[in-house]
Motif scaffolding. Structure first.
Motif, PDB file in Angstrom:
ATOM      1  N   TYR A 184      18.139   9.916   8.255  1.00 28.62           N
ATOM      2  CA  TYR A 184      17.545   9.741   9.587  1.00 28.62           C
ATOM      3  C   TYR A 184      17.686  11.013  10.425  1.00 28.62           C
ATOM      4  O   TYR A 184      16.930  11.241  11.362  1.00 28.62           O
ATOM      5  N   LEU A 185      18.688  11.820  10.079  1.00 31.14           N
ATOM      6  CA  LEU A 185      18.966  13.034  10.844  1.00 31.14           C
ATOM      7  C   LEU A 185      18.244  14.257  10.299  1.00 31.14           C
ATOM      8  O   LEU A 185      18.161  15.287  10.979  1.00 31.14           O
ATOM      9  N   THR A 186      17.755  14.163   9.068  1.00 25.91           N
ATOM     10  CA  THR A 186      17.219  15.370   8.438  1.00 25.91           C
ATOM     11  C   THR A 186      15.764  15.239   7.994  1.00 25.91           C
ATOM     12  O   THR A 186      15.090  16.252   7.829  1.00 25.91           O
ATOM     13  N   LEU A 187      15.292  14.037   7.781  1.00 28.64           N
ATOM     14  CA  LEU A 187      13.913  13.841   7.311  1.00 28.64           C
ATOM     15  C   LEU A 187      13.091  13.210   8.427  1.00 28.64           C
ATOM     16  O   LEU A 187      13.638  12.585   9.336  1.00 28.64           O
ATOM     17  N   THR A 188      11.772  13.364   8.366  1.00 31.14           N
ATOM     18  CA  THR A 188      10.908  12.759   9.377  1.00 31.14           C
ATOM     19  C   THR A 188       9.720  12.070   8.718  1.00 31.14           C
ATOM     20  O   THR A 188       9.277  12.456   7.626  1.00 31.14           O
ATOM     21  N   ALA A 189       9.202  11.075   9.433  1.00 32.83           N
ATOM     22  CA  ALA A 189       8.048  10.332   8.919  1.00 32.83           C
ATOM     23  C   ALA A 189       6.853  11.256   8.690  1.00 32.83           C
ATOM     24  O   ALA A 189       6.082  11.061   7.741  1.00 32.83           O
ATOM     25  N   GLU A 190       6.719  12.251   9.561  1.00 33.27           N
ATOM     26  CA  GLU A 190       5.558  13.142   9.473  1.00 33.27           C
ATOM     27  C   GLU A 190       5.474  13.830   8.120  1.00 33.27           C
ATOM     28  O   GLU A 190       4.388  14.182   7.648  1.00 33.27           O
ATOM     29  N   GLU A 191       6.615  14.066   7.490  1.00 33.67           N
ATOM     30  CA  GLU A 191       6.597  14.845   6.249  1.00 33.67           C
ATOM     31  C   GLU A 191       6.692  13.976   5.000  1.00 33.67           C
ATOM     32  O   GLU A 191       6.763  14.507   3.887  1.00 33.67           O
ATOM     33  N   VAL A 192       6.694  12.656   5.150  1.00 33.41           N
ATOM     34  CA  VAL A 192       6.735  11.786   3.962  1.00 33.41           C
ATOM     35  C   VAL A 192       5.313  11.609   3.437  1.00 33.41           C
ATOM     36  O   VAL A 192       4.460  11.040   4.118  1.00 33.41           O
ATOM     37  N   GLY A 203       0.803  -1.217   0.000  1.00 33.83           N
ATOM     38  CA  GLY A 203       0.000   0.000   0.000  1.00 33.83           C
ATOM     39  C   GLY A 203       0.835   1.266   0.000  1.00 33.83           C
ATOM     40  O   GLY A 203       2.041   1.244   0.177  1.00 33.83           O
ATOM     41  N   ARG A 204       0.108   2.361  -0.181  1.00 34.31           N
ATOM     42  CA  ARG A 204       0.758   3.664  -0.348  1.00 34.31           C
ATOM     43  C   ARG A 204       1.009   4.402   0.966  1.00 34.31           C
ATOM     44  O   ARG A 204       1.658   5.441   0.980  1.00 34.31           O
ATOM     45  N   ALA A 205       0.483   3.889   2.050  1.00 30.19           N
ATOM     46  CA  ALA A 205       0.569   4.627   3.318  1.00 30.19           C
ATOM     47  C   ALA A 205       1.967   4.518   3.923  1.00 30.19           C
ATOM     48  O   ALA A 205       2.451   3.417   4.198  1.00 30.19           O
ATOM     49  N   TYR A 206       2.609   5.671   4.147  1.00 27.81           N
ATOM     50  CA  TYR A 206       3.940   5.619   4.754  1.00 27.81           C
ATOM     51  C   TYR A 206       3.864   5.113   6.193  1.00 27.81           C
ATOM     52  O   TYR A 206       4.731   4.368   6.651  1.00 27.81           O
ATOM     53  N   ALA A 207       2.807   5.486   6.910  1.00 25.89           N
ATOM     54  CA  ALA A 207       2.665   5.033   8.304  1.00 25.89           C
ATOM     55  C   ALA A 207       2.616   3.509   8.374  1.00 25.89           C
ATOM     56  O   ALA A 207       3.155   2.903   9.312  1.00 25.89           O
ATOM     57  N   GLY A 208       1.984   2.896   7.388  1.00 20.35           N
ATOM     58  CA  GLY A 208       1.923   1.437   7.365  1.00 20.35           C
ATOM     59  C   GLY A 208       3.299   0.823   7.179  1.00 20.35           C
ATOM     60  O   GLY A 208       3.642  -0.185   7.814  1.00 20.35           O
ATOM     61  N   PHE A 209       4.083   1.435   6.313  1.00 26.15           N
ATOM     62  CA  PHE A 209       5.439   0.933   6.097  1.00 26.15           C
ATOM     63  C   PHE A 209       6.279   1.057   7.371  1.00 26.15           C
ATOM     64  O   PHE A 209       6.960   0.112   7.778  1.00 26.15           O
ATOM     65  N   ILE A 212      12.826   5.847   7.859  1.00 24.40           N
ATOM     66  CA  ILE A 212      12.871   7.180   8.469  1.00 24.40           C
ATOM     67  C   ILE A 212      11.720   7.254   9.466  1.00 24.40           C
ATOM     68  O   ILE A 212      10.572   6.955   9.132  1.00 24.40           O
ATOM     69  N   ARG A 213      12.034   7.631  10.707  1.00 25.28           N
ATOM     70  CA  ARG A 213      11.020   7.616  11.780  1.00 25.28           C
ATOM     71  C   ARG A 213      10.589   9.038  12.144  1.00 25.28           C
ATOM     72  O   ARG A 213      10.897   9.977  11.412  1.00 25.28           O
ATOM     73  N   ASP A 214       9.912   9.167  13.292  1.00 26.56           N
ATOM     74  CA  ASP A 214       9.285  10.462  13.585  1.00 26.56           C
ATOM     75  C   ASP A 214      10.277  11.493  14.129  1.00 26.56           C
ATOM     76  O   ASP A 214      11.436  11.195  14.395  1.00 26.56           O
ATOM     77  N   ALA A 215       9.789  12.710  14.292  1.00 25.74           N
ATOM     78  CA  ALA A 215      10.657  13.821  14.683  1.00 25.74           C
ATOM     79  C   ALA A 215      11.252  13.625  16.073  1.00 25.74           C
ATOM     80  O   ALA A 215      12.405  14.012  16.324  1.00 25.74           O
ATOM     81  N   ALA A 226      16.575   3.571  14.784  1.00 27.69           N
ATOM     82  CA  ALA A 226      15.709   3.569  15.969  1.00 27.69           C
ATOM     83  C   ALA A 226      16.440   4.047  17.227  1.00 27.69           C
ATOM     84  O   ALA A 226      17.348   3.382  17.726  1.00 27.69           O
ATOM     85  N   ALA A 227      16.001   5.182  17.754  1.00 26.37           N
ATOM     86  CA  ALA A 227      16.579   5.689  19.001  1.00 26.37           C
ATOM     87  C   ALA A 227      16.319   4.727  20.160  1.00 26.37           C
ATOM     88  O   ALA A 227      17.031   4.753  21.163  1.00 26.37           O
ATOM     89  N   ALA A 228      15.317   3.865  20.028  1.00 25.74           N
ATOM     90  CA  ALA A 228      15.006   2.907  21.089  1.00 25.74           C
ATOM     91  C   ALA A 228      16.166   1.954  21.354  1.00 25.74           C
ATOM     92  O   ALA A 228      16.226   1.323  22.420  1.00 25.74           O
TER      93      ALA A 228
END
Ligand SMILES: [Zn+2]
Length: 442
Positions: free
Chosen positions: A262-270, A197-203, A283-286, A237-239
């Motif tokens: 990973y340092l410059t892009l965020t999941a929120e903006e994909v 699917g096309r959803a980045y959150a799903g990926f 690429i994960r969240d901010a 993953a910072a975890a």
């Protein structure tokens, strides 16, 4: 004999400080770092512009060149031209996505034969550790690879399978015996799920932070048992950072890299369907990104390298925008420095930090004593960087073979005006002058 070269810079990054300096070069090697007004008699003098900073050429230890075998994805000529245009004067090529992979000496020889007539910057090679090639590690080590890459889950290409838990222990046993570095793509297969699917959150949800944490904990446990040096590639993953910090403070010989994306892009903006942002791990969240910056600042992360991993546009499946079908990988060899600098300066970091993360850090990781620093005895691999000049990324104007970029349309700070390799400017339209590097000889 060529005359000496004297490069004058009002701003230069030397020995962990920014200073005014003149760099004296003879036969491609820095013979002295002198004061800005040093005597130029008998030397060819070059003075940087007022808005330029002299950096050591960057060292990128994570590049997938893909030639031979998948040369339409990227090749040595295009990759090394892009490197030079991005201020990178040394790359170390990953053992997979080319065919053959670098898992035997014969495979290494094919790569070296392919690279040596095409390299615009210096090129070294990683070997690969896969099931059934344990006996190849020692001859590859002797042949000069900088260490061995392995996967802890399927790599995406059939010719480079992952190591089992037992295979990882055997590989670390052997690399420990050889004194070699083992580097690992650390995600756990059991915690990664299929996605479409096309959803980045799903990926992103299909490759959770726990998948990285679990695999890194396994790597740490095995490195602890064997005493062998291990390195985590492309930490996202910072975890996983608490486990890494604990291991390092306990003396486990563990190092870590992360990547510009990973340092410059965020999941929120994909945007959904935009598979140019697909890479693994994702690429994960901010908030995650902030924690990676903290780990860079406190030294938990040793290096920032590109993981330049291109493919042909068709494999990105822009027709469907399906994150499950698209090839994972982000091309950034030419853009790593401005991308990282743009974000770093906004967080209060200076070019001394960037040089540590992108030049001396990766050089130290692979033991390239002559690279990544401006100092007497080092190769005169240098970069004139204009940190205040900005530009908008146009993928068609990059030297990368395929015009696909997660940074397309972004405004980045910092342009590379000129790059020197062993004291001579790199001319991407002239003959290539890069050399092939072997471990312990560079
Ligand atoms: Zn990679």
């Amino acid at each position: 004999m060529a005359p000496e070269l004297l490069i004058r810079a009002r701003r230069a990054i030397v020995d962990g400080r920014e200073v005014a300096a003149s760099v004296r070069v003879r036969d491609g090697v820095i013979i002295a770092v002198e004061e800005f007004g040093a005597d130029a008699a008998g030397a060819e003098a070059v003075e940087l512009a007022d808005d330029e900073v002299l950096l050591p050429g960057l060292v990128d230890t994570h590049v997938h060149v893909n030639e031979p075998g998948r040369t339409e994805w990227e090749g040595f000529a295009s990759a090394t031209r892009a490197a030079a245009a991005g201020g990178v004067t040394t790359i170390v090529d990953m053992p997979l996505n080319s065919i053959p992979p670098t898992t035997t000496v014969a495979g290494l020889e094919v790569k070296r034969a392919t690279a040596w007539t095409q390299a615009y910057v210096d090129v070294g090679f990683w070997g690969g550790a896969i099931p059934d090639n344990l006996a190849d590690l020692e001859p590859l080590h002797a042949a000069g690879v900088f260490g061995f890459k392995c996967f802890l889950l399927p790599s995406g290409v059939d010719e480079f399978p992952e190591l089992s838990a037992v295979g990882l222990a055997d590989a670390l046993e052997e690399t420990g015996r050889l004194g070699a570095l083992l580097i690992a793509h650390a995600e756990d297969a059991k915690e990664v799920t299929d996605v479409s699917g096309r959803a980045y959150a799903g990926f992103v949800a299909s490759r959770p932070p726990s998948a990285e944490r679990t695999a890194i904990e396994r790597l740490i446990a095995t490195a602890t048992l064997t005493g062998a040096r291990a390195h985590v590639v492309h930490l996202s993953a910072a975890a996983a950072l608490p486990a890494i910090r604990t291991a390092r403070s306990a003396g486990v010989p563990l190092t870590v890299e992360t990547c510009p994306h990973y340092l410059t892009l965020t999941a929120e903006e994909v945007p959904d369907g935009h598979t140019e942002f697909k890479c693994c791990p994702p690429i994960r969240d901010a908030a995650n990104r902030d924690l990676l910056w903290e780990a860079l600042a406190d030294g938990t992360i040793d290096a920032v390298v590109s993981d330049h991993s291109p493919c042909v546009p068709e494999l990105k499946r822009f027709d469907t925008g399906d994150f499950g079908e698209a090839w994972g990988g982000i091309s950034s060899l030419q853009l790593g420095l401005p991308a990282v600098w743009t974000e770093a300066r906004g967080r209060g970091h200076d070019l001394v930090d960037v040089v540590r993360w992108m030049a001396s850090g990766p050089a130290g990781l692979v033991g390239l004593d002559r690279k990544g620093r401006i100092d007497a005895g080092a190769d005169a691999d240098l970069c004139a960087f204009a940190p205040e000049e900005s530009f908008v990324v146009d993928p068609d104007r990059l030297w990368h073979k395929n015009p696909v970029s997660a940074y397309a349309g972004r405004t980045l700070s910092g342009t590379v005006r000129r790059t020197w390799l062993r004291g001579a400017p790199v001319d991407p339209t002239g003959p290539p002058r890069g050399r092939l590097l072997k471990r312990g000889q560079g």
